[in-house]
Design an enzyme around this catalytic site. Structure first.
Site, PDB file in Angstrom:
ATOM      1  N   ILE A   1     -55.212  -3.560 -47.799  1.00  0.00           N
ATOM      2  CA  ILE A   1     -56.358  -3.557 -48.716  1.00  0.00           C
ATOM      3  C   ILE A   1     -57.552  -4.014 -47.891  1.00  0.00           C
ATOM      4  CG2 ILE A   1     -57.491  -4.605 -50.710  1.00  0.00           C
ATOM      5  CD1 ILE A   1     -54.860  -4.971 -52.033  1.00  0.00           C
TER       6      ILE A   1
ATOM      7  N   GLU B   1     -48.002  -9.109 -46.644  1.00  0.00           N
ATOM      8  CA  GLU B   1     -48.348 -10.141 -45.668  1.00  0.00           C
ATOM      9  C   GLU B   1     -49.852 -10.318 -45.721  1.00  0.00           C
ATOM     10  OE1 GLU B   1     -46.681  -7.333 -44.207  1.00  0.00           O
ATOM     11  OE2 GLU B   1     -44.684  -8.205 -44.281  1.00  0.00           O
TER      12      GLU B   1
ATOM     13  N   TYR C   1     -54.483 -12.774 -54.364  1.00  0.00           N
ATOM     14  CA  TYR C   1     -53.066 -12.453 -54.583  1.00  0.00           C
ATOM     15  C   TYR C   1     -52.424 -13.462 -55.531  1.00  0.00           C
ATOM     16  CZ  TYR C   1     -53.708  -9.280 -50.647  1.00  0.00           C
ATOM     17  OH  TYR C   1     -54.155  -8.280 -49.815  1.00  0.00           O
TER      18      TYR C   1
END
Length: 165
Positions: free
Chosen positions: A83, A117, A129
């Site tokens: 991303i 990750e 996240y």
């Protein structure tokens, strides 16, 4: 699909990434990940597996590509491959909109867990996240080319409803 509009932030339109998007995507890739940028060949390889095992999106705002994201899905597991959002467009909900779309696609494809990750020195990404329910499950020491550790994270998807909670 738009992201951030409900909070008064600039909306971004999300759509499937194509090979024609690679020049703009690679510019963002190189500026966002200067030590670990994927090559154009690597990105082309990812797109070649779309839609079979991959799902890649771009975010457009102001008539240009300002972000992108990718997902790999195999059986009941998915991995956020990448991303990135152009630094001039960060903190506007675009990264969250991209992540939300990846999670929805993972659920649509039957994944029950999504892994990723994230650089140990990228606190804003870690916070995003965690807002989406990802939990830290490990550390990969010196994972990135510059020696920075990677934090591994997972989000369990709601199997009963076929969607992420």
């Amino acid at each position: 699909m738009t992201g951030g509009a409900e909070r008064g932030l600039m909306p971004a339109v999300l759509r499937q990434m194509t090979v024609d998007d690679l020049p703009a995507v690679m510019e963002i890739e190189r500026s966002t990940f200067p030590f670990d940028a994927w090559t154009e060949g690597m990105m082309r390889g990812e797109l070649a597996d779309q839609p079979r095992t991959r799902h890649y999106l771009v975010a457009e705002a102001d008539g240009r590509i300002v972000g992108y994201a990718g997902l790999a899905v195999a059986a009941d597991q998915a991995d956020v491959q990448t991303i990135a959002v152009d630094e001039r467009y960060r903190r506007r909900g675009i990264g969250a909109a991209l992540l939300e779309a990846l999670l929805a696609e993972a659920a649509r494809r039957g994944a029950t867990a999504v892994f990723l990750e994230v650089r140990a020195d990228n606190a804003p990404a870690q916070a995003m996240y965690e807002r989406f329910g990802f939990e830290r499950i490990g550390l990969r020491r010196r994972y990135y080319h510059d020696g920075t550790d990677a934090i591994t994270m997972v989000k369990r998807l709601d199997e009963r409803e076929g969607r992420w909670p």
